[in-house]
Structures are given as structure tokens and as C-alpha cells.
Design an enzyme around this catalytic site. Structure first.
Site, mmCIF file in Angstrom:
data_model
loop_
_atom_site.group_PDB
_atom_site.id
_atom_site.type_symbol
_atom_site.label_atom_id
_atom_site.label_comp_id
_atom_site.label_asym_id
_atom_site.label_seq_id
_atom_site.Cartn_x
_atom_site.Cartn_y
_atom_site.Cartn_z
ATOM 1 N N PHE A 1 0.836 -1.215 0.000
ATOM 2 C CA PHE A 1 0.000 0.000 0.000
ATOM 3 C C PHE A 1 0.870 1.265 0.000
ATOM 4 O O PHE A 1 0.946 1.995 -0.999
ATOM 5 C CB PHE A 1 -0.930 -0.069 1.224
ATOM 6 N N LEU B 1 6.098 -10.110 -2.529
ATOM 7 C CA LEU B 1 4.739 -10.305 -3.060
ATOM 8 C C LEU B 1 3.952 -11.287 -2.191
ATOM 9 O O LEU B 1 3.498 -12.326 -2.655
ATOM 10 C CB LEU B 1 4.772 -10.766 -4.527
ATOM 11 N N THR B 2 3.832 -10.955 -0.918
ATOM 12 C CA THR B 2 2.938 -11.697 -0.028
ATOM 13 C C THR B 2 1.502 -11.358 -0.430
ATOM 14 O O THR B 2 1.284 -10.619 -1.398
ATOM 15 C CB THR B 2 3.145 -11.274 1.440
ATOM 16 N N ILE C 1 12.850 -10.723 2.422
ATOM 17 C CA ILE C 1 13.942 -10.113 3.203
ATOM 18 C C ILE C 1 14.449 -11.032 4.314
ATOM 19 O O ILE C 1 15.454 -10.732 4.949
ATOM 20 C CB ILE C 1 13.558 -8.733 3.808
ATOM 21 N N THR D 1 5.908 2.904 12.667
ATOM 22 C CA THR D 1 4.533 3.254 13.038
ATOM 23 C C THR D 1 4.475 3.925 14.407
ATOM 24 O O THR D 1 5.324 3.677 15.265
ATOM 25 C CB THR D 1 3.686 1.964 13.076
ATOM 26 N N ASP D 2 3.419 4.715 14.615
ATOM 27 C CA ASP D 2 3.216 5.320 15.939
ATOM 28 C C ASP D 2 2.764 4.286 16.971
ATOM 29 O O ASP D 2 2.751 4.559 18.172
ATOM 30 C CB ASP D 2 2.194 6.466 15.859
ATOM 31 N N GLU D 3 2.393 3.078 16.496
ATOM 32 C CA GLU D 3 1.868 2.072 17.421
ATOM 33 C C GLU D 3 2.932 1.596 18.417
ATOM 34 O O GLU D 3 2.612 1.009 19.440
ATOM 35 C CB GLU D 3 1.237 0.913 16.640
ATOM 36 N N TYR E 1 2.164 -6.993 16.510
ATOM 37 C CA TYR E 1 2.623 -6.131 15.404
ATOM 38 C C TYR E 1 3.488 -4.994 15.935
ATOM 39 O O TYR E 1 4.621 -4.793 15.487
ATOM 40 C CB TYR E 1 1.426 -5.571 14.624
ATOM 41 N N LYS F 1 7.508 -4.069 15.421
ATOM 42 C CA LYS F 1 8.007 -2.817 14.827
ATOM 43 C C LYS F 1 8.905 -2.078 15.828
ATOM 44 O O LYS F 1 9.907 -1.474 15.449
ATOM 45 C CB LYS F 1 6.847 -1.917 14.385
ATOM 46 N N ASN G 1 -2.030 6.249 11.256
ATOM 47 C CA ASN G 1 -2.783 5.442 10.274
ATOM 48 C C ASN G 1 -2.897 6.162 8.935
ATOM 49 O O ASN G 1 -3.264 7.332 8.892
ATOM 50 C CB ASN G 1 -4.201 5.174 10.782
ATOM 51 N N LYS H 1 -7.753 -3.698 6.248
ATOM 52 C CA LYS H 1 -7.703 -2.513 7.098
ATOM 53 C C LYS H 1 -9.061 -1.820 7.081
ATOM 54 O O LYS H 1 -9.857 -1.989 6.143
ATOM 55 C CB LYS H 1 -6.604 -1.543 6.617
#
Ligand code: NAD
Ligand code: TYD
Length: 349
Positions: A13, A37-38, A62, A130-132, A155, A159, A184, A194
Site C-alpha cells: 500500500f 509479493l505476499t 527479506i 509506526t506510531d503504534e 505487530y 516494529k 494510520n 484494514k
């Protein structure tokens, strides 16, 4: 001589928006898109670039050291912009190991390869995060770059771990790194696991709209193109070893956002006002569901002069239009494996 810039996760995305921006704006860069390409990676996101001279695609996981090293040996890599990741919180709850493998181990494999084979004195390893990682907020306050890490989901834990490895490679090996932590994103080409594309797809197909808990959780939404522009400015002008928060100053309660989406979709689909609201279904909450995210992006705004370009109303309409106009894309990614994913996560919720 062109600079070879390796972008990982470029078929996903956000990655596809970053790749397109860099290919189009920087003809002096050779953009190498490395992606496994998952389920989330889709070359249909980049068909417009297929024959573009300064764009190259390499299918590569990776977590595979030999394959990653082969790419670093094939191209003299000037810099890396690392976006490849397992990115969905709900999947991390059912299958955390995949997140450790790609997000933690994969990131360390890339750091090692860049340390060993990276070619340029003025290059950098940019980690998109991410801010998470900061955990959850109550009703007030915002995350700043000095907010302590406090991840709650597998997740965000993965990260956070990858951010720590990136920092550690800077401190230990003096690797030139930069990190950004973004809120987000919404926009075209987002996989419909999502919230926003999932709800668009369900409204379109008159399917229930699964709102977790009471729908009171808050997210700070940023248009994906504005994330890409922030990545551009941080990549070129961000200070080595620094972290920058990126956010849209645009907080929405999930339920309010779904209401807004229903109103717009009814109008666009020619349905009676209020029709899609009837589809809203409250379902069992996500385990460990973070209550609120909100970003203080003033460091990025003040130091590097970045600001979001698009007001939410405008970006949201554009986004909805894209999914309605790109039926083939949406149907393509929601057939097959998506059906079993959806059943597993929503049928008995
Ligand atoms: P996405 O899931 O849409 O895309 C991830 C991409 O990574 C896919 O193309 C996938 O094929 C690729 N990938 C996954 N595992 C791989 C592996 N082992 N090897 C190589 N490629 C692999 O994700 P996204 O939403 O575009 O997020 C991109 C990055 O931005 C992630 O690092 C994510 O943590 C971060 N981020 C996302 C958001 C958001 O709102 N989506 C917000 C802040 C930060
Ligand atoms: P999501 O898009 O998964 O992003 P994140 O969890 O990384 O913030 O979810 C956004 C918010 O929407 C989050 O609070 C969970 C909620 N949500 C639902 O209520 N229903 C859904 O079907 C999904 C996917 C998310």
C-alpha cells in the site's frame, strides 16, 4: 551515475505510493523495488511503472540472507528505504511468528547487508515505522519523538523491536540511519483487511460492517500521499540518527468515521440516505485494542517544513472514488485467500 535506491515493500500500500513518487520525481535515481509479493504485495499497484527506465523490480523475501545479499551485490546500493513488513494487527494476534520473522529478523538481515555492501558515504538506511510503538493514549495528549516505547500488540512489538535494531546499528556500527513513525494511513491501493477499504468493500456488497467493541477507539488518519511526501523530505533532509513523527492532526472515533463513510457511499451509490448505516454490526473487540493514537508532528513541521497537503474531506472522497472506480482491483484482491481470511476473523466474532 544514477544512485541506486533500494525500496523494500514497494508493491504494498504505502510502498507503491513511495516508489511511484520517487520514480517520477527523481530520474537520477534507479529505484529497485524489492518485495516478496505476499498477500499484501501486488504488482497491479504499479502497472503504470512497468516499462519505466529508472524502475526495477526484484521478487525477494527479506528473511532470505542469500537472496538479499545477491541484490546488494548485483546493484551498488546507495540507500535503503525500508517499508517491507507484516502490517496488520489482527493477523499479528493470530500469527505473531510471521511478524517476528519479517519485521525483526528481516530488518536485521537488511541492516547487515547494508552495513556490508552499502556503497555510498552519503547514503542512508531509512526505516519506515509506526506510531503504534508508543502504545496507547487516554483522552488527552499526543505521541512525541520522546514518548517511551510501550507496544501492546505483536505487530507493534515487532516494529518497536525493529526500530531498536535500527538505532542499535547506528550506535554500534555508525550506520547512517533515520526512522519515522507515522499514524494510520488511508488512500488508494490499501489491502481491504484494514478498516477503511474493508468497510468500503462491505458497504458496496451490502455486507455487515464489523465495528470492534463500541467503536470508540480513536485513530489519527493521514492521506498516504502525504506520508510519501514526508518520507521524501525526511529521506533527503532528515538528520542522521534522528526519529521523526508523521501525522495528520486528524483524529476520528472509529464509529464516527464509519458513519461518515456510510453517508458518502449512500450518496455515491444512489442509495437512500441512512441505508448503509443499517449494516453496522458491533462485534467482539480486538484483544489488547489500543484506545487512541495521536501524533505530534511539530518536529517534522518545524525542522523540515513538511505539512499535509490535503484536507481530510477531500482525501477521503478521492479515496472512496478510487475504490469505486477500480472494481477490478478490489474484486481481484478480495477473491481467493481473502475469503478464508475474512471467515476466520469475522464469522464467529
Ligand atoms: P502492506 O501490508 O500494504 O505492504 C507490505 C509490503 O511488504 C507488501 O508489498 C509485502 O509483499 C511486502 N513484504 C511483506 N513481507 C515481506 C518479506 N518477508 N520480504 C519482502 N517483502 C515483504 O503495508 P503498508 O501498510 O504499506 O505498510 C508499509 C510500512 O509502513 C510497514 O513497515 C508498516 O509498518 C509501516 N506503516 C504503515 C502504516 C499504515 O497505516 N498502513 C502506518 C505507519 C507505518
Ligand atoms: P486498522 O485499519 O486495522 O488499523 P490499526 O489497528 O493499525 O489502527 O484498524 C483501525 C481501527 O479500526 C482500529 O481501532 C480497529 C478498528 N477496526 C474495526 O472496528 N473493524 C474492523 O473490521 C477493522 C479491520 C478495524
Amino acid at each position: 551515475m544514477k544512485k541506486n535506491i533500494l525500496i523494500t515493500g514497494g508493491a504494498g500500500f504505502i510502498g507503491s505510493h513511495v516508489v511511484r513518487r520517487f520514480v517520477n520525481r527523481y530520474p537520477d535515481y534507479q529505484i529497485i523495488n524489492l518485495d516478496a509479493l505476499t498477500y499484501a504485495g501486488n504488482l497491479a499497484n504499479l502497472t503504470d511503472l512497468e516499462t519505466t527506465e529508472n524502475y526495477t523490480f526484484r521478487k525477494c523475501d527479506i528473511t532470505n540472507v542469500a537472496d538479499v545479499e545477491a541484490i546488494f551485490k548485483e546493484f551498488k546500493i546507495h540507500s535503503v528505504i525500508h517499508l517491507a513488513a507484516e502490517s496488520h494487527v489482527d493477523r499479528s494476534i493470530t500469527n505473531p511468528i510471521d511478524f517476528v520473522m519479517t519485521n525483526v529478523v528481516g530488518t536485521v538481515i537488511l541492516l547487515n547487508a547494508y552495513k556490508q555492501y552499502g556503497e555510498a558515504a552519503d547514503g542512508r538506511f531509512y526505516h519506515v515505522s509506526t506510531d503504534e510503538v508508543y502504545g496507547t493514549l487516554g483522552d488527552d495528549g499526543k505521541f512525541t519523538e520522546t514518548t517511551p516505547y510501550d507496544p501492546n500488540s505483536p505487530y507493534s512489538a515487532s516494529k518497536a523491536s525493529s526500530d531498536h535494531f535500527v538505532r542499535a546499528y547506528h550506535e554500534t556500527y555508525k550506520l547512517p540511519v533515520v526512522i519515522s513513525n507515522c499514524s494510520n494511513n488511508y488512500g488508494s491501493h490499501q489491502f481491504p483487511e484494514k478498516l477503511i477499504p474493508l468497510m468500503i468493500h462491505n458497504i458496496k456488497n451490502n455486507k455487515p460492517l464489523p465495528v470492534y467493541g463500541k467503536g470508540e477507539n480513536v485513530r489519527d488518519w493521514l492521506w498516504v500521499e502525504d506520508h510519501a511526501s514526508a518520507i521524501d523530505v525526511i529521506f533527503h533532509e532528515g538528520r542522521i540518527g534522528e526519529t521523526y513523527n508523521i501525522g495528520g492532526n486528524n483524529e476520528w472515533k472509529n464509529l464516527d468515521l464509519v458513519h461518515k463513510l456510510c453517508e458518502i457511499m449512500d450518496r455515491k451509490l444512489g442509495r437512500p440516505a441512512g441505508k448503509s448505516l443499517e449494516l453496522i454490526t458491533f462485534v467482539t473487540d480486538r484483544a489488547g485494542h489500543d484506545f487512541r493514537y495521536a501524533i505530534d508532528a511539530s518536529k517534522l513541521e518545524n525542522e523540515l517544513g513538511w505539512s499535509p497537503s490535503v484536507a481530510f474531506d477531500q482525501g477521503f472522497e478521492k479515496t472512496i472514488d478510487w475504490y469505486l472506480e477500480n472494481e477490478e482491483w478490489l474484486e481481484g484482491v478480495t477473491s481467493g485467500a481473502y475469503q478464508s481470511y475474512y471467515s476466520e476473523h469475522y464469522d464467529h466474532r
